[in-house]
Design a protein around this motif. Structure first.
Motif, PDB file in Angstrom:
ATOM      1  N   LYS A   1       0.861  -1.185   0.000  1.00  0.00           N
ATOM      2  CA  LYS A   1       0.000   0.000   0.000  1.00  0.00           C
ATOM      3  C   LYS A   1       0.898   1.236   0.000  1.00  0.00           C
ATOM      4  O   LYS A   1       1.578   1.538   0.974  1.00  0.00           O
ATOM      5  N   VAL A   2       0.881   1.926  -1.140  1.00  0.00           N
ATOM      6  CA  VAL A   2       1.737   3.087  -1.330  1.00  0.00           C
ATOM      7  C   VAL A   2       0.936   4.355  -1.055  1.00  0.00           C
ATOM      8  O   VAL A   2      -0.184   4.510  -1.545  1.00  0.00           O
ATOM      9  N   THR A   3       1.516   5.238  -0.267  1.00  0.00           N
ATOM     10  CA  THR A   3       0.902   6.548  -0.053  1.00  0.00           C
ATOM     11  C   THR A   3       1.899   7.615  -0.464  1.00  0.00           C
ATOM     12  O   THR A   3       3.118   7.427  -0.352  1.00  0.00           O
ATOM     13  N   GLY A   4       1.369   8.716  -0.972  1.00  0.00           N
ATOM     14  CA  GLY A   4       2.243   9.794  -1.401  1.00  0.00           C
ATOM     15  C   GLY A   4       1.430  10.979  -1.867  1.00  0.00           C
ATOM     16  O   GLY A   4       0.211  11.022  -1.709  1.00  0.00           O
ATOM     17  N   TYR A   5       2.106  11.937  -2.439  1.00  0.00           N
ATOM     18  CA  TYR A   5       1.439  13.132  -2.939  1.00  0.00           C
ATOM     19  C   TYR A   5       2.140  13.604  -4.213  1.00  0.00           C
ATOM     20  O   TYR A   5       3.309  13.311  -4.428  1.00  0.00           O
ATOM     21  N   THR A   6       1.386  14.317  -5.034  1.00  0.00           N
ATOM     22  CA  THR A   6       1.973  14.842  -6.262  1.00  0.00           C
ATOM     23  C   THR A   6       2.819  16.062  -5.910  1.00  0.00           C
ATOM     24  O   THR A   6       2.438  16.889  -5.087  1.00  0.00           O
ATOM     25  N   GLN A   7       3.960  16.136  -6.533  1.00  0.00           N
ATOM     26  CA  GLN A   7       4.856  17.267  -6.328  1.00  0.00           C
ATOM     27  C   GLN A   7       4.559  18.341  -7.367  1.00  0.00           C
ATOM     28  O   GLN A   7       3.921  18.077  -8.388  1.00  0.00           O
ATOM     29  N   LYS A   8       5.064  19.513  -7.117  1.00  0.00           N
ATOM     30  CA  LYS A   8       4.935  20.589  -8.086  1.00  0.00           C
ATOM     31  C   LYS A   8       5.765  20.195  -9.314  1.00  0.00           C
ATOM     32  O   LYS A   8       6.962  19.951  -9.202  1.00  0.00           O
ATOM     33  N   PRO A   9       5.126  20.110 -10.472  1.00  0.00           N
ATOM     34  CA  PRO A   9       5.894  19.718 -11.659  1.00  0.00           C
ATOM     35  C   PRO A   9       6.914  20.785 -12.041  1.00  0.00           C
ATOM     36  O   PRO A   9       6.688  21.969 -11.853  1.00  0.00           O
ATOM     37  N   GLU A  10       8.047  20.337 -12.546  1.00  0.00           N
ATOM     38  CA  GLU A  10       9.097  21.257 -12.968  1.00  0.00           C
ATOM     39  C   GLU A  10       9.242  21.255 -14.484  1.00  0.00           C
ATOM     40  O   GLU A  10      10.241  21.732 -15.009  1.00  0.00           O
ATOM     41  N   TRP A  11       8.279  20.734 -15.167  1.00  0.00           N
ATOM     42  CA  TRP A  11       8.367  20.573 -16.612  1.00  0.00           C
ATOM     43  C   TRP A  11       7.041  21.031 -17.214  1.00  0.00           C
ATOM     44  O   TRP A  11       6.105  21.349 -16.500  1.00  0.00           O
TER      45      TRP A  11
ATOM     46  N   ALA B   1     -12.263  28.399 -19.420  1.00  0.00           N
ATOM     47  CA  ALA B   1     -13.706  28.512 -19.629  1.00  0.00           C
ATOM     48  C   ALA B   1     -14.075  29.950 -20.009  1.00  0.00           C
ATOM     49  O   ALA B   1     -15.207  30.221 -20.369  1.00  0.00           O
ATOM     50  N   ASN B   2     -13.096  30.840 -19.949  1.00  0.00           N
ATOM     51  CA  ASN B   2     -13.310  32.236 -20.304  1.00  0.00           C
ATOM     52  C   ASN B   2     -13.545  32.342 -21.810  1.00  0.00           C
ATOM     53  O   ASN B   2     -12.823  31.735 -22.600  1.00  0.00           O
ATOM     54  N   ARG B   3     -14.512  33.098 -22.220  1.00  0.00           N
ATOM     55  CA  ARG B   3     -14.839  33.241 -23.645  1.00  0.00           C
ATOM     56  C   ARG B   3     -14.072  34.373 -24.323  1.00  0.00           C
ATOM     57  O   ARG B   3     -13.976  34.396 -25.545  1.00  0.00           O
ATOM     58  N   THR B   4     -13.548  35.312 -23.543  1.00  0.00           N
ATOM     59  CA  THR B   4     -12.985  36.520 -24.142  1.00  0.00           C
ATOM     60  C   THR B   4     -11.477  36.656 -24.010  1.00  0.00           C
ATOM     61  O   THR B   4     -10.881  37.495 -24.682  1.00  0.00           O
ATOM     62  N   SER B   5     -10.845  35.854 -23.138  1.00  0.00           N
ATOM     63  CA  SER B   5      -9.395  35.962 -22.975  1.00  0.00           C
ATOM     64  C   SER B   5      -8.840  34.704 -22.299  1.00  0.00           C
ATOM     65  O   SER B   5      -9.580  33.912 -21.731  1.00  0.00           O
ATOM     66  N   PHE B   6      -7.520  34.596 -22.370  1.00  0.00           N
ATOM     67  CA  PHE B   6      -6.797  33.516 -21.706  1.00  0.00           C
ATOM     68  C   PHE B   6      -5.959  34.138 -20.595  1.00  0.00           C
ATOM     69  O   PHE B   6      -5.017  34.886 -20.874  1.00  0.00           O
ATOM     70  N   PRO B   7      -6.298  33.865 -19.326  1.00  0.00           N
ATOM     71  CA  PRO B   7      -5.552  34.456 -18.207  1.00  0.00           C
ATOM     72  C   PRO B   7      -4.119  33.918 -18.144  1.00  0.00           C
ATOM     73  O   PRO B   7      -3.899  32.705 -18.170  1.00  0.00           O
ATOM     74  N   LEU B   8      -3.161  34.824 -18.047  1.00  0.00           N
ATOM     75  CA  LEU B   8      -1.756  34.415 -17.979  1.00  0.00           C
ATOM     76  C   LEU B   8      -1.425  33.698 -16.682  1.00  0.00           C
ATOM     77  O   LEU B   8      -0.437  32.959 -16.628  1.00  0.00           O
ATOM     78  N   ASN B   9      -2.260  33.848 -15.648  1.00  0.00           N
ATOM     79  CA  ASN B   9      -1.986  33.120 -14.408  1.00  0.00           C
ATOM     80  C   ASN B   9      -2.261  31.622 -14.555  1.00  0.00           C
ATOM     81  O   ASN B   9      -2.012  30.857 -13.635  1.00  0.00           O
ATOM     82  N   ASN B  10      -2.742  31.190 -15.722  1.00  0.00           N
ATOM     83  CA  ASN B  10      -2.871  29.755 -16.015  1.00  0.00           C
ATOM     84  C   ASN B  10      -1.506  29.129 -16.301  1.00  0.00           C
ATOM     85  O   ASN B  10      -1.393  27.912 -16.401  1.00  0.00           O
ATOM     86  N   ILE B  11      -0.502  29.962 -16.459  1.00  0.00           N
ATOM     87  CA  ILE B  11       0.854  29.493 -16.759  1.00  0.00           C
ATOM     88  C   ILE B  11       1.723  29.796 -15.548  1.00  0.00           C
ATOM     89  O   ILE B  11       1.743  30.933 -15.070  1.00  0.00           O
ATOM     90  N   SER B  12       2.438  28.802 -15.070  1.00  0.00           N
ATOM     91  CA  SER B  12       3.325  29.051 -13.930  1.00  0.00           C
ATOM     92  C   SER B  12       4.644  29.643 -14.440  1.00  0.00           C
ATOM     93  O   SER B  12       5.009  29.497 -15.605  1.00  0.00           O
ATOM     94  N   GLU B  13       5.329  30.300 -13.547  1.00  0.00           N
ATOM     95  CA  GLU B  13       6.630  30.909 -13.881  1.00  0.00           C
ATOM     96  C   GLU B  13       7.597  29.863 -14.416  1.00  0.00           C
ATOM     97  O   GLU B  13       8.297  30.110 -15.401  1.00  0.00           O
ATOM     98  N   HIS B  14       7.651  28.684 -13.776  1.00  0.00           N
ATOM     99  CA  HIS B  14       8.606  27.669 -14.239  1.00  0.00           C
ATOM    100  C   HIS B  14       8.248  27.160 -15.634  1.00  0.00           C
ATOM    101  O   HIS B  14       9.131  26.854 -16.421  1.00  0.00           O
ATOM    102  N   GLN B  15       6.957  27.072 -15.951  1.00  0.00           N
ATOM    103  CA  GLN B  15       6.561  26.645 -17.297  1.00  0.00           C
ATOM    104  C   GLN B  15       6.997  27.680 -18.330  1.00  0.00           C
ATOM    105  O   GLN B  15       7.546  27.332 -19.375  1.00  0.00           O
TER     106      GLN B  15
END
Length: 171
Positions: free
Chosen positions: A51-61, A81-95
């Motif tokens: 029985k493995v337990t764990g958590y997802t890490q913040k992806p670096e890729w 889901a926005n019809r008029t724009s794409f929010p830049l906060n959908n992209i992380s700094e590392h991405q």
């Protein structure tokens, strides 16, 4: 595309990723490209009797990387889901930084963006993303207007037997 999916936070991005995964399999099967989804890293906390337990890490890729026509490809699949724009906060700094680094070294770097309520997928080249990102860092607009996608990006569609024939739109 059918709209029979949940827009909950947990499923956000799942529809576009499924479509991209199917397309990538088609590209591999036809010998066109080898592009793979990068799994989210998992930190294992314990393994007790199987029985493995764990958590997802913040992806670096980013979501996807591969090769096409002898050149590296890195991209991320994003939904809004926005019809008029794409929010830049959908992209992380590392991405953003990863896409920028690979772009500077000659890779094809981009985003595939699904406007889910409009059933539209666009290929956003890194150069255009960079323009909006840098402007936002200087206090400018914090999103990319849909009009910019319509006017400056390629609409990605199902064609030539591919679920989302995005490779057609990269130079």
């Amino acid at each position: 595309m059918r709209k029979t999916y949940s827009n909950s936070h947990a499923n956000r991005g799942a529809l576009l990723e499924r479509l991209v995964d199917m397309t990538n399999m088609q590209y591999r099967n036809k010998g066109v490209a080898d592009i793979r989804k990068i799994p989210t890293p998992v930190q294992i906390q314990s393994n007790v009797r199987g029985k493995v337990t764990g958590y997802t890490q913040k992806p670096e890729w980013v979501d996807y990387s591969g090769v096409h026509d002898g050149r590296a490809i890195v991209f991320d699949a994003k939904e809004t889901a926005n019809r008029t724009s794409f929010p830049l906060n959908n992209i992380s700094e590392h991405q953003y930084q990863l896409l920028k680094s690979w772009h500077q070294k000659g890779a094809r770097s981009f985003l595939l963006v699904l406007f889910s309520k409009l059933d539209e997928v666009y290929l956003l080249p890194f150069a255009l993303l960079e323009t909006y990102w840098e402007d936002a860092q200087k206090g400018g607009r914090k999103s990319i207007p849909r009009a910019a996608f319509v006017g400056e990006c390629d609409l990605v569609k199902c064609e030539k037997g591919y679920v989302l024939h995005y490779l057609k739109h990269i130079g």
